[in-house]
Design an enzyme around this catalytic site. Structure first.
Site, PDB file in Angstrom:
ATOM      1  CB  CYS A   1      19.196   2.977   5.978  1.00  0.00           C
ATOM      2  SG  CYS A   1      18.838   4.592   6.639  1.00  0.00           S
TER       3      CYS A   1
ATOM      4  NE  ARG B   1      16.087  -1.675   3.215  1.00  0.00           N
ATOM      5  CZ  ARG B   1      15.825  -2.605   4.113  1.00  0.00           C
ATOM      6  NH1 ARG B   1      15.472  -3.802   3.732  1.00  0.00           N
ATOM      7  NH2 ARG B   1      15.934  -2.360   5.395  1.00  0.00           N
TER       8      ARG B   1
ATOM      9  CD1 TRP C   1      14.228   7.756   2.961  1.00  0.00           C
ATOM     10  CD2 TRP C   1      13.850   7.707   5.160  1.00  0.00           C
ATOM     11  NE1 TRP C   1      12.990   8.296   3.190  1.00  0.00           N
ATOM     12  CE2 TRP C   1      12.729   8.277   4.526  1.00  0.00           C
ATOM     13  CE3 TRP C   1      13.828   7.573   6.553  1.00  0.00           C
ATOM     14  CZ2 TRP C   1      11.602   8.720   5.227  1.00  0.00           C
ATOM     15  CZ3 TRP C   1      12.707   8.006   7.242  1.00  0.00           C
ATOM     16  CH2 TRP C   1      11.621   8.571   6.578  1.00  0.00           C
TER      17      TRP C   1
ATOM     18  CG  ASN D   1      20.025   0.069   7.810  1.00  0.00           C
ATOM     19  OD1 ASN D   1      20.716   0.907   7.229  1.00  0.00           O
ATOM     20  ND2 ASN D   1      19.521  -0.977   7.196  1.00  0.00           N
ATOM     21  N   GLY D   2      18.855   2.494  11.411  1.00  0.00           N
ATOM     22  CA  GLY D   2      18.176   2.667  12.696  1.00  0.00           C
ATOM     23  C   GLY D   2      18.476   4.015  13.309  1.00  0.00           C
TER      24      GLY D   2
ATOM     25  CD  GLU E   1      -4.035   1.821  -1.316  1.00  0.00           C
ATOM     26  OE1 GLU E   1      -3.745   2.369  -0.244  1.00  0.00           O
ATOM     27  OE2 GLU E   1      -3.173   1.335  -2.066  1.00  0.00           O
TER      28      GLU E   1
ATOM     29  CE  LYS F   1      -0.352   3.093  -3.399  1.00  0.00           C
ATOM     30  NZ  LYS F   1      -0.656   2.054  -2.475  1.00  0.00           N
TER      31      LYS F   1
ATOM     32  CD  GLU G   1       2.183   5.875  -1.860  1.00  0.00           C
ATOM     33  OE1 GLU G   1       3.112   5.758  -1.072  1.00  0.00           O
ATOM     34  OE2 GLU G   1       1.340   4.974  -2.050  1.00  0.00           O
TER      35      GLU G   1
ATOM     36  CG  HIS H   1     -21.390  15.374   7.969  1.00  0.00           C
ATOM     37  ND1 HIS H   1     -22.426  15.842   8.736  1.00  0.00           N
ATOM     38  CD2 HIS H   1     -21.841  14.230   7.393  1.00  0.00           C
ATOM     39  CE1 HIS H   1     -23.454  15.005   8.647  1.00  0.00           C
ATOM     40  NE2 HIS H   1     -23.111  14.015   7.836  1.00  0.00           N
TER      41      HIS H   1
ATOM     42  CE  LYS I   1       7.601  -2.211  -1.128  1.00  0.00           C
ATOM     43  NZ  LYS I   1       6.229  -1.860  -1.546  1.00  0.00           N
TER      44      LYS I   1
HETATM   45  C1  F6R Z   1       1.779   3.078   0.431  1.00  0.00           C
HETATM   46  C2  F6R Z   1       2.624   2.114   1.135  1.00  0.00           C
HETATM   47  C3  F6R Z   1       2.784   2.253   2.603  1.00  0.00           C
HETATM   48  C4  F6R Z   1       2.911   0.867   3.281  1.00  0.00           C
HETATM   49  C5  F6R Z   1       3.226   1.051   4.769  1.00  0.00           C
HETATM   50  C6  F6R Z   1       3.279  -0.275   5.510  1.00  0.00           C
HETATM   51  O1  F6R Z   1       1.686   2.777  -0.932  1.00  0.00           O
HETATM   52  O2  F6R Z   1       3.201   1.242   0.541  1.00  0.00           O
HETATM   53  O3  F6R Z   1       1.737   2.993   3.160  1.00  0.00           O
HETATM   54  O4  F6R Z   1       1.704   0.186   3.108  1.00  0.00           O
HETATM   55  O5  F6R Z   1       4.445   1.714   4.903  1.00  0.00           O
HETATM   56  O6  F6R Z   1       4.315  -1.075   5.031  1.00  0.00           O
HETATM   57  P1  F6R Z   1       4.352  -2.629   5.331  1.00  0.00           P
HETATM   58  O7  F6R Z   1       3.165  -3.226   4.623  1.00  0.00           O
HETATM   59  O8  F6R Z   1       5.647  -3.109   4.799  1.00  0.00           O
HETATM   60  O9  F6R Z   1       4.211  -2.809   6.815  1.00  0.00           O
END
Ligand code: F6R
Length: 607
Positions: A2, A27, A74, A98-99, A479, A483, A486, A502, A602
């Site tokens: 949020c 975000r 959110w 927020n929270g 990774e 990517k 998501e 395995h 985000k």
């Molecule tokens: C994936 C992604 C998330 C962040 C994770 C940590 O593409 O962006 O997995 O890496 O939410 O976020 P930060 O780095 O802000 O602690």
């Protein structure tokens, strides 16, 4: 997660609030709303879905006023809907939050028993009624908020508006960040400095438990015991101009292309190119005497620490433990004397990483962090900070933050190796030189963009994709899979290539593409064996390797992505680029929301 904006100004506030919310879109959110005071009465517009819906609604049904609060929500408690969207309000008070309020059920029962009628399924609405209950008892707004805050358990950042009070806005924070912006004759609240960037560059960050009373010219901050306190007002370097998409279709694409520059900036801040030595700022300890590094992070940042574990162990013979912050924080892990807790985060606000940091601090560890937002909570609570100079990352999926984290971690591994005497000056110079060359090599890799886009066209109809890598490339396989899933919503898994036999090998058939990250080097032949095993089962290999690797096994692959020949040390940074581009182009061609994938946020500031 949020986002909050509050503006106590002199002009029509609705367009400014919507603009501010736009800067918070990155975000992640699923509904949005604003509230203003129109002739002293609280007026609201809220809508489900994207901000464009709210903007349309305000166009159709304008909202007046010069003071207002706005929110992107959110969903946590209560589904995404107009009714559950913030601001929550009654005729006396409007609140954005927020929270999570952990004791909201108990408070709601108590307030309902006192005659308060609730309109939503959210935890946040209790704040409106708690404050109104205090106002009903003839308290001033300040006293009402102070009393209400004491009843709340959980995490929050709040902005509060009062009917009939054009000259007053109150903010509060516990657990979730909140910034106060100082304008000329105007005051602002924002959940981060980016929301306030075009409005002001004078920002004050509230500390844990603080609350703040704004009028047109000033802010009075109180701590959690309601004592007035002074908090430093800082000049922020963020500017509104930094957050456009430029010539790119998506922020993510722009951020992928920014990598040569931002990796270069980050490396230049840490490597002396003349002496080819690493010079770290702000590390308040003897790196040669660390008993253990315990690295905690979430998601992509966790994979950066997974690469670092290989680097620290190989280059510096340094014991390292890595863990996902959400697991670590509850594991009650014993931590060694003389240990360092190393926390990696783009936002610097991820609640699990911050909580893991606090645990490590209690356990007597020296706290180092690698963050992209220097004013963030994680940075502020660390003993030493190694910043990534990636600039604002707006695309929800981390790209340039990840590769700059890797750049910092590589430099830290060299510095630890030097301090522990496991590498000499010549080795340090060789490793530093290979890092110095990374930005130029990234630029070369970006020239394969069109070829990678064509390969991605082959992925858009698949249901499952496997990624394989060994050693330093194993975290890049993880990774790559993260990517792809998501962004494109295609199921993907990353595996250590040696693990394939395995279990995962059972998944392989002609419908499951297998993306293999395999630079030439000591482990290449092992991975080449895995490629043969995939082929033998009809799987379609997409091989990411250098010319020598492609000459050796390219004939078994459906597609090859040719990478420059590089020192294996920097391979994880370089091989991140094609997996980012594959995920980006797959998603863009599928038509998903690349910059704001569904359900994602985000900055994850709630558990
Ligand atoms: C994936 C992604 C998330 C962040 C994770 C940590 O593409 O962006 O997995 O890496 O939410 O976020 P930060 O780095 O802000 O602690």
């Amino acid at each position: 997660m949020c986002g909050i904006i509050g503006i106590l100004g002199g002009k029509a506030v609705a367009p400014l609030l919507i603009d501010g919310l736009r800067r918070l879109e990155y975000r992640g959110y699923d509904s949005a709303g604003i509230a203003t005071l129109s002739n002293g009465a609280i007026d609201r517009r809220r809508s489900e879905g994207k901000l464009a819906n709210l903007a349309d609604l305000v166009d159709r049904d304008p909202i007046e006023g010069t003071i207002g609060i706005g929110h992107t929500r959110w969903a946590t408690h209560g589904r995404p809907s107009e009714a559950n969207a913030h601001p929550h309000a009654n005729e006396r008070v409007a609140v954005v939050h927020n929270g999570i309020i952990e004791n909201f059920q108990e408070l709601r029962r108590e307030l309902e028993a006192q005659g308060h009628v609730f309109e939503t399924e959210t935890d946040s609405e209790v704040i409106v009624h708690l404050i109104s209950e205090q106002l009903n008892q003839q308290k001033t707004p300040q006293d009402a908020v102070a009393a209400a805050l004491k009843r709340l358990e959980g995490a929050f950042a709040l902005a509060i508006l009062f009917a009939g009070r054009h000259d007053l806005m109150i903010g509060a924070r516990r657990g979730s960040p909140l910034a106060v912006g100082f304008g000329s004759g105007e005051m602002y609240l924002g959940s981060d400095a980016l929301a306030l960037a075009p409005l002001t560059d004078r920002i004050c960050y509230l500390e844990e438990g603080d609350w703040v009373v704004l009028d047109h010219g000033d802010a009075q901050v109180f701590d959690e015991t309601d004592q007035p306190v002074a908090r430093e007002v800082k000049q922020t370097a963020l500017s509104g101009a930094m957050i456009g998409k430029g010539q790119y279709r998506h922020f993510m694409q722009k951020e992928i292309y920014e990598q040569p520059a931002v990796i270069g900036d980050t490396l230049h801040s840490l490597i002396n190119p003349m002496s080819r030595t690493v010079e770290l700022p702000d590390v308040p300890l003897d790196l040669g005497k660390v008993s253990r590094f315990t690295c905690c992070a979430c998601g992509t940042a966790h994979y950066a620490t997974a690469v670092a574990k290989y680097w620290f162990e190989q280059i510096a013979r340094q014991p390292v433990e890595i863990d996902i912050a959400s697991e670590f924080r509850y594991r009650e892990a014993p931590m060694p004397e003389g240990g360092v807790g190393l926390f990696v985060s783009q936002s610097g606000e991820t609640i699990d990483t911050l909580s893991a940091l606090r645990y490590a601090k209690q356990q007597g560890q020296t706290i180092l962090s690698i963050v992209n937002v220097p004013e963030s909570a994680i940075a502020r609570e660390s003993d030493g900070v190694l910043p990534t100079l990636a600039g604002p990352e707006i695309g929800v999926a981390s790209t340039k933050a990840f590769t700059t984290q890797l750049a910092v971690l590589a430099c830290l591994a060299i510095a630890v190796g030097r301090a522990r005497g496991t590498i000499d000056g010549e080795q340090e110079a060789r490793l530093s030189q290979s890092l110095i060359e990374v930005p130029a090599r990234v630029t070369e890799v970006l020239q394969s963009d069109a070829a990678i886009k064509a390969i991605a066209a082959d992925l858009i109809y698949t249901r499952d994709v496997l990624y394989l890598g060994r050693g330093l490339l194993f975290p890049i396989a993880l990774e790559g899979a993260l990517k792809l899933k998501e962004l494109s919503y295609i199921h993907a898994e990353g595996y250590a290539a040696g693990e394939m036999k395995h279990g995962p090998i059972a998944l392989i058939d002609e419908d499951v593409p297998v993306i293999v990250c395999a630079p030439s080097g000591p482990l290449f032949e092992k991975t080449a064996g895995n490629v043969q095993e995939v082929r033998a089962r009809g799987g379609a290999v997409i091989l990411i390797s250098d010319r020598a690797g492609i000459e050796r096994i390219g004939e078994y692959a459906r597609h090859c992505i040719e990478m420059p020949a590089i020192d294996p040390f920097v391979a994880p940074i370089l091989y991140s680029i094609p997996v980012q581009l594959l995920a980006y182009h797959t998603a863009a061609q599928k038509g998903t929301d690349v910059d704001q994938p569904r359900n994602l946020a985000k900055s994850v500031t709630v558990e």
